[in-house]
Each structure stands twice: as C-alpha cells, then as structure tokens.
Design an enzyme around this catalytic site. Structure first.
Site, PDB file in Angstrom:
ATOM      1  N   ARG A  56      20.767   8.073  63.184  1.00 47.59           N
ATOM      2  CA  ARG A  56      21.224   8.733  61.942  1.00 47.59           C
ATOM      3  C   ARG A  56      21.428  10.245  62.128  1.00 47.59           C
ATOM      4  O   ARG A  56      21.192  11.034  61.212  1.00 47.59           O
ATOM      5  CB  ARG A  56      20.247   8.457  60.794  1.00 47.59           C
ATOM      6  CG  ARG A  56      20.152   6.992  60.391  1.00 47.59           C
ATOM      7  CD  ARG A  56      19.168   6.814  59.251  1.00 47.59           C
ATOM      8  NE  ARG A  56      17.807   7.065  59.698  1.00 47.59           N
ATOM      9  CZ  ARG A  56      16.772   7.269  58.888  1.00 47.59           C
ATOM     10  NH1 ARG A  56      16.957   7.272  57.572  1.00 47.59           N
ATOM     11  NH2 ARG A  56      15.561   7.479  59.367  1.00 47.59           N
ATOM     12  N   GLU A  57      21.894  10.626  63.298  1.00 51.69           N
ATOM     13  CA  GLU A  57      22.065  12.047  63.577  1.00 51.69           C
ATOM     14  C   GLU A  57      23.054  12.715  62.612  1.00 51.69           C
ATOM     15  O   GLU A  57      22.854  13.868  62.199  1.00 51.69           O
ATOM     16  CB  GLU A  57      22.541  12.247  65.022  1.00 51.69           C
ATOM     17  CG  GLU A  57      21.528  11.850  66.072  1.00 51.69           C
ATOM     18  CD  GLU A  57      21.673  10.412  66.551  1.00 51.69           C
ATOM     19  OE1 GLU A  57      21.256  10.105  67.679  1.00 51.69           O
ATOM     20  OE2 GLU A  57      22.223   9.576  65.769  1.00 51.69           O
ATOM     21  N   LEU A  58      24.131  12.006  62.259  1.00 43.96           N
ATOM     22  CA  LEU A  58      25.120  12.598  61.362  1.00 43.96           C
ATOM     23  C   LEU A  58      24.534  12.801  59.969  1.00 43.96           C
ATOM     24  O   LEU A  58      24.803  13.817  59.317  1.00 43.96           O
ATOM     25  CB  LEU A  58      26.369  11.715  61.283  1.00 43.96           C
ATOM     26  CG  LEU A  58      27.514  12.280  60.441  1.00 43.96           C
ATOM     27  CD1 LEU A  58      28.034  13.584  61.029  1.00 43.96           C
ATOM     28  CD2 LEU A  58      28.641  11.263  60.299  1.00 43.96           C
ATOM     29  N   HIS A  62      19.352  -3.946  36.038  1.00 44.06           N
ATOM     30  CA  HIS A  62      20.187  -2.776  36.341  1.00 44.06           C
ATOM     31  C   HIS A  62      21.242  -3.156  37.364  1.00 44.06           C
ATOM     32  O   HIS A  62      20.983  -3.906  38.308  1.00 44.06           O
ATOM     33  CB  HIS A  62      19.326  -1.640  36.896  1.00 44.06           C
ATOM     34  CG  HIS A  62      20.140  -0.479  37.407  1.00 44.06           C
ATOM     35  ND1 HIS A  62      20.847   0.350  36.569  1.00 44.06           N
ATOM     36  CD2 HIS A  62      20.387  -0.050  38.676  1.00 44.06           C
ATOM     37  CE1 HIS A  62      21.489   1.254  37.294  1.00 44.06           C
ATOM     38  NE2 HIS A  62      21.233   1.030  38.567  1.00 44.06           N
ATOM     39  N   HIS A  73      23.938  10.495  42.021  1.00 43.28           N
ATOM     40  CA  HIS A  73      24.358  10.588  43.417  1.00 43.28           C
ATOM     41  C   HIS A  73      24.993  11.935  43.736  1.00 43.28           C
ATOM     42  O   HIS A  73      25.393  12.181  44.860  1.00 43.28           O
ATOM     43  CB  HIS A  73      25.325   9.450  43.749  1.00 43.28           C
ATOM     44  CG  HIS A  73      24.692   8.095  43.605  1.00 43.28           C
ATOM     45  ND1 HIS A  73      24.612   7.453  42.394  1.00 43.28           N
ATOM     46  CD2 HIS A  73      24.088   7.287  44.503  1.00 43.28           C
ATOM     47  CE1 HIS A  73      23.998   6.291  42.565  1.00 43.28           C
ATOM     48  NE2 HIS A  73      23.675   6.170  43.825  1.00 43.28           N
ATOM     49  N   CYS A 123      21.255   5.641  37.868  1.00 45.15           N
ATOM     50  CA  CYS A 123      20.611   4.932  38.971  1.00 45.15           C
ATOM     51  C   CYS A 123      19.237   5.565  39.209  1.00 45.15           C
ATOM     52  O   CYS A 123      18.843   6.504  38.515  1.00 45.15           O
ATOM     53  CB  CYS A 123      21.478   5.013  40.235  1.00 45.15           C
ATOM     54  SG  CYS A 123      21.217   3.624  41.386  1.00 45.15           S
TER      55      CYS A 123
END
Length: 757
Positions: free
Chosen positions: A15-17, A643, A696, A728
């Site tokens: 997950r470097e990006l 939900h 988000h 959310c």
C-alpha cells in the site's frame, strides 16, 4: 498462444501509494515525492509482468485515484468550479476526487458509485452544457514513454468513449449524443499520438457493453466506433469487455474494424455460446478472459483447456487473458508469511495469476497437454479434499421454512409500538456506526494481536475509548448513540474473525476507492458463529447512557460480497449460513438489552446481476430473504436498522422495502438526493435516513448546508419517517472533521425543529 492481462493493481504490494498519497494530503511530502513513489511502483509492476513472460503488458492502468476520473481530466471534462480554485493540476484532480475546503474555495467531490458488480468505486464524470470535450491530458502518452524508456513496450489502456459517455452525469440540457463528435475527434487524436510513439496495440475498455442495451445504445456505440476505427493511424485496437457477456451487440463487435475483441468467459454466461453459435472473425484476435480477475482461487486448468479447445474450433488467433483487471485481487502471496502452505496452494493473487497464464501458455504449447507436469500438479490440487465441511450447519440451512423469513407483527404495527417505546423527537439524529480510528487506537489493537499487552489491558483501553465516544455524542446532542467500533479492523474482516469457516490474510489488500483499501477474508468452509461478536461492547456502551444505544452488525450479504467466496458452493447457500450466524448475534444483543440493532447491508446491490433478466433468479430471490432471516425472530419493540452506500438504489427500491427493516440509512449526499423522488414515487414505507453530508471528503459541511439538504428531504419524505445522519461510517475521518460536522448536523436539526414543528 500469447498472454495478456486487462490491468494490474496500482496501490503497491504494501500500500505504498496509499501512504504516500495520504502524506501528501496532510502536506507532509511535496508533489514530486508523491510522483517519485508512483513512478517506482509503476516500474515494479512492469518488471514483474515482463519477468513473468506476459506478452501484452498494460500501461496507463495506473491511477492516483480512479481511471474514470483520469479519463475526465484527459478529455477536458473538468467543471469550472474546480478550475476556478486555481490549484495545481494535481491538486485540481484531487479536489474532484475528494472535494476541497480552503482559502481558495469550497467544493464538493464528484459523485462516487460502485464499478459494476465490484467493491471498487469510480468517480462519476460531470458534463454540463459548457463542457468542451477535447484531448488535453498527456498521461497515457507519458506512461507509455516511461515504460519504453525502461525497455518495455506496452499496450496502453483507456476507458472507451461509449462507457465514458454512458457513465457520465449530465447536469445541463445536453446528453451523451451531443458529445459524440468531439469525443470521436479526441480518441482519434489519442490513437494518432500513441501510434507516433511506437505503440502497436491500444486497449479500449468498454464494460458497459455487458449491460442491457437499447437500440439507441447500439446506435451510439456504432456511431462512435465507425468513425474512430476509420482512421487508426496504423495502430491495432483491442475492444475489451468484462464482468459479463455482450449478447446485445456481439454481431456489431464482429463487424466493426477492431483488431482484437476481449470477452469474459468467467462471468460471461453466454460468451462461449455466442462464439459457438455465431462464429468469430478469423482476422481478429480473441482475447479470451479465462483466468478469474476477481477471485483468489487457483485456476482449474482442465476446465480452462476445455473452453480454449472449444474456442479453437471457431477462432483464429486466441490470446489468453484475465476476465477483468487484476485491480480486484491482492498483489502477491509472497507477503502471506502466516498462511499455511496447505491453504496457500489453493490461491492465486495478481502475481500468481501471471504465473497461471504462463503455465497455461506452456501447457497449450505442448503436444500432450495432460501429460505436462504443470497440468498434472493442478489436476491433483483439485482432486484433493479441502476440508471445512460442517454437517450441522448444512442441516440448519436445509430445514429452513418460509416462516423463518417472516417477521411478525407486520411493519405498520411494529412502527406504532416502537414510536411509543422510544419516544424519540422528530428528525432523530444518529450516526452510521464507526467513529474515527486514530493511530493510537490501531496501535493498541495491533499490540494486543501481537501479544505485547494483555487482554485486560486491551479491554480497559477499549472501554475508555467507548466511554469517550458516548460522552462526546451526548455532548453533541445526538439522539441515538453508537459505541464507536474501536475494536474493529474492518466491518467484514472483524466478523469473519468471529465466525468458523473463514481464513484471514496479512497483506491481501485490495483498493476500494482512492486511498481506501480493504482486506477481504476468505470463505474456506461452512460458516457458523464461534462466539459472541459484539454483545460485550454494546452492553457496556448502553450502561453508560440513558439514550438508546445501537448494536452494530454487518449483514450476511455484505459479509459474503466483501469476502472472497467459495467457488464450490452457491452464493445462496453461503449467504444463508452467514445469516444464521448473524441471527444468533441479533437475538443475543436483544437478550442483553439492546433495543436498536443496525445490520448493515452496504453491499446489497454489489453482486446484483448486471442484466435485469437475471436479477430475480440469480440474486434477489436469496439476498433479500437472507437479510429477513437475520431479524425475523426479534420482538416487535426491537427496532432493526440497515445501511447501504454508493449504489444505484432506484431500480431495486421495492426489494429494499421488502427487506422489512424498520429504518434504512443510505448514501445520498453525492448524488444530490436524487433517491428522494424514487422513495416518494414508490410509497416507501420504511423510515429513512438519507445521508446529509459526505464523510468520504475532508470537508466540514456548514449548518446551513445541512439545513438545505433537510429542507429538500422534508419536501419528499414525511417528517415522522425521516432520520438525520451522515452518509456513512466515520472511521476514516479525523476528530477535527467529525466533531464540527456532527455539531453542525445537530444544530441544523434543532433549528428546523424550532422553525417548523
């Protein structure tokens, strides 16, 4: 026989990006440092693919956030509100993706929707009457050149014009047809420039071709490609589809001047039949999607070879391909240091799928396929019993009756009972469940997993966080509280860890949207509840307040859809097994004094078949009952919430009502509350909480903004049916954004109550 893939994961194997992007968002690194990380990851991907022997290596499958957003920027479809911020090119891009709130302005992000039937989310391009479609970006050319400079010739990949126009949102008088000629010119220029750079093939992704198509849709598609293909500038064009079959336009694809056509033979129910019954043009290459790009189980070579053998009767050149982009599976099994070999040998992540393509290529090159060592090894793997069977669970599913899926009394009677019991104010306020998980929260959980702290220390810390969360909500003035979910790493993985029949990974991260990554658990065997999952935390939280405390669970369909499912058992059977386990937890919560229980089905629509003719028989006939099975045994005074987020709800709104929940909350803030008209038209009986602001995005919505949204809601939803909440969970946000946002939400509601009721 050559090999190809449609696309490759882009977040980095660790997950470097994600981490570099989030540092950039926090102003901890500069843009050049982020670009350096991205370039390093692209080269690593290209190198792995080249070393695997892959013949068609994609470029331009990389994105900082999303491919549809990249295409909008490439084609100059950037609304003025983002241009007027006067930000850098990169920051304008991120403003479209995440919204922007600062000294240069305040804008919301693009709408975000599920990418067909996956858990990936795409950004919805916006086209207004002033949009001027033309080629303005350089990304496909820069990334092709970058690969060439490293000695790798690639196949540039772009979203095709038909899919771009079909998925875009039109905010003015103009429609897709009004942008046909400029987009034809833009794609013609793309082909010309790529050809000039030395590209031999270009891949145009058109997944919208697997949807139901009208006569107008086909006419639009033909109009676009007749013109684009009339002048290819010497480059070969691959028309790539995935996630289904092209039954509505197969003959048109074969007739148009494509050099290659990519078909999905995994999810495409009629793909093989279409080829068998209609043939395939000998002058075109068939890119046959026979390696599953969405699931992590090993390819069954004998089945694949049967498909290829049948295709060879009708086709000339065949290229072995993935069924879709490998974006939807983790990077590599090499990072799984704790998963036993007895399990790992059954799995193939992205890098292992490259190996599968290479092995299939070698097997097919052999005169005696079945005698090759690789074929025999694969055959033995699938003959070997896997384990995980639980006859008791299978029996529980087998004896289910119709009554097990029906809750009594009926909705109208329950609603009266619950109104009297809870005596909530009009426009009751709540949240979706999770509160921000700080680095400290994650570190405490990790320390417990590693054995660095005792269970007592861990639970003491968790209770402190829950108490803080409850106090914060009471201070803000929310009406229905939650415990914050600090114990949960993920809304699916957490529950999977409490269920028998699941396997878990260390580094099997998959991009969901932008920098958000998930680590789906693996359904290995039959599923049952091993222990209580949430009761302890919810019961403790309720003891701290007189206000109602929601118990928070994930529903069976979402747990299944956000897992890697078994391929040897129907989805219906798996869903019912999970539903029975969650049902036990629901009844346990109720027995321990929790009177409001939320069972999230965020992914209900995700696996809905893409063609309406398949909805009932292939999905809705078990997905809706699975949810009803979860709550059919509770008392009338127990209120069941659910939900849903980031899906198209309108076309299944009656089925959602048939879930027989008491309250449903869902995302609406990024879709301009368009769902409200659908609710009104369908006389939706369930109480509803459309999200009043977008979590988000890092923006903090103002009180007036929330009041405006609520006034729009009240025009369409009776006040006695309306709940007020974010769209959310708040897990990914920080306290600095969460607290003022919720304060504004509560204050907006108070003012409306005083003004009108």
């Amino acid at each position: 026989m050559k090999t190809s893939i449609i696309g490759y994961p882009r977040i980095g194997s660790l997950r470097e990006l994600k981490f570099a992007s989030e540092k950039y968002f926090r102003n901890e690194i500069a843009a050049d440092a982020l670009q350096k990380t991205a370039k390093k990851l692209r080269l690593e991907n290209l190198t792995v693919q080249r070393e695997s022997g892959l013949d068609f290596i994609p470029s331009n499958d990389f994105s900082f956030y999303d491919g549809m957003l990249d295409t909008a920027v490439l084609l100059n479809a950037v609304p003025d509100r983002y241009r007027n911020l006067d930000l850098s090119e990169l920051d304008t891009y991120f403003a479209m993706a995440r919204g922007y709130q600062g000294e240069k302005g305040d804008v919301k992000a693009f709408a975000m929707k599920k990418w067909f039937n996956t858990n990936y989310h795409y950004m919805v391009p916006e086209m207004d009457d002033h949009t001027e479609i033309k080629l303005t970006g350089s990304k496909p050319f820069a990334l092709f050149t970058e690969a060439m400079e490293n000695g790798i010739k690639t196949k540039p990949v772009l979203i095709g014009p038909y899919t771009f126009l079909k998925l875009a949102k039109y905010t003015g008088e103009k429609a897709a047809a009004d942008f046909v000629f400029p987009i034809i010119a833009a794609y013609g220029e793309i082909l010309k420039q790529l050809s000039g750079l030395g590209a031999e093939w270009v891949q145009l992704d058109e997944p919208c071709l697997v949807l139901d198509m009208t006569a107008e849709d086909k006419a639009l598609f033909i109009q676009l490609y007749e013109k684009i293909l009339a002048e290819k500038h010497g480059i070969k064009v691959l028309l790539q589809t995935y996630f289904g079959d092209v039954r509505d336009c197969y003959s048109e694809l074969c007739t148009l001047d494509f050099d290659g056509i990519g078909l999905d033979f995994v999810e495409g129910k009629q793909s093989l039949t279409l080829v068998q019954q209609n043939g395939f043009p000998k002058e075109k290459a068939l890119f046959a999607g026979v390696v599953n790009g969405k699931n992590i189980w090993r390819n069954h070579y004998s089945h694949t070879l049967l498909t290829i053998s049948e295709l060879q009767k009708h086709c000339g050149e065949i290229v072995l391909n993935t069924s879709c982009s490998l974006l939807h599976v983790p990077y590599t099994l090499k990072n799984e240091t704790k998963l036993a070999d007895s399990y790992q040998k059954h799995f193939a992540y992205a890098e292992e799928k490259l190996s599968e393509l290479a092995e299939l290529k070698r097997i097919l090159a052999s005169e005696t396929h079945v005698e090759t060592e690789e074929y025999q090894h694969n055959l033995y793997l699938f003959m070997e019993p896997r384990g995980g069977s639980n006859p008791e669970v299978q029996k529980k599913v087998a004896v289910l009756s119709e009554q097990d899926f029906v809750r009594l009394p009926v909705f109208a009677e329950r609603e009266k009972i619950q109104k009297e019991r809870f005596k909530l104010p009009i426009l009751p306020t709540t949240t979706i469940g999770s509160f921000p998980q700080t680095a400290e929260v994650r570190a405490n959980r990790a320390a417990f997993r590693k054995g660095e702290i005792t269970e007592t220390q861990y639970e003491t810390y968790m209770k402190e966080k829950i108490a803080e969360c409850v106090k914060l909500q009471e201070t803000i003035g929310l009406d229905v509280l939650v415990h914050g979910e600090f114990e949960r790493n993920d809304m699916v993985e957490y529950f999977g860890e409490c269920l028998d029949g699941y396997l878990f990974t260390e580094k099997a991260w998959v991009q969901s949207y932008g920098t958000r990554c998930v680590k789906p658990p693996i359904v290995w065997g039959d599923i049952s509840r091993a222990k209580s999952m949430t009761v302890k935390w919810s019961k403790y939280a309720q003891s701290l307040t007189d206000k109602p405390m929601k118990g928070m669970l994930t529903g069976p369909v979402t747990i299944l859809n956000w897992s890697f499912p078994r391929e040897d058992l129907s989805l219906k059977e798996s869903a019912y097994q999970i539903a029975l386990a969650i049902r036990e937890e629901v009844l346990d919560l109720e027995a321990n004094g929790i009177r409001i229980i939320q069972v999230d089905e965020a992914a209900l629509r995700e696996k809905l078949p893409l063609r309406k003719s398949d909805w009932k028989s292939d999905y809705l006939d078990w997905a809706i009952p699975a949810f009803r099975l979860v709550h059919s045994g509770v008392k009338p005074e127990t209120q069941i919430h659910t939900h849903m987020c980031y899906s198209e709800f309108a076309d299944i709104i009656k089925e959602i009502d048939d879930m027989d929940a008491d309250v449903i909350t869902f995302e609406a803030s990024r879709s301009d509350l368009s769902i409200l008209d659908v609710l009104k038209e369908n006389h939706f009986r369930t109480e509803v909480g459309p999200g009043v602001y977008d979590i988000h995005s890092p923006r903090v919505p103002s009180k007036e903004e929330i009041k405006t949204a609520l006034h729009k809601m009240l025009e369409r939803i009776p006040v006695e049916k309306l709940w007020v909440n974010p769209d959310c969970g708040l897990k990914t946000r920080g306290n600095a954004e969460t607290v003022p946002s919720l304060e504004n939400l509560v204050n907006a509601v108070k003012e409306i109550r005083n003004e009108n009721f």
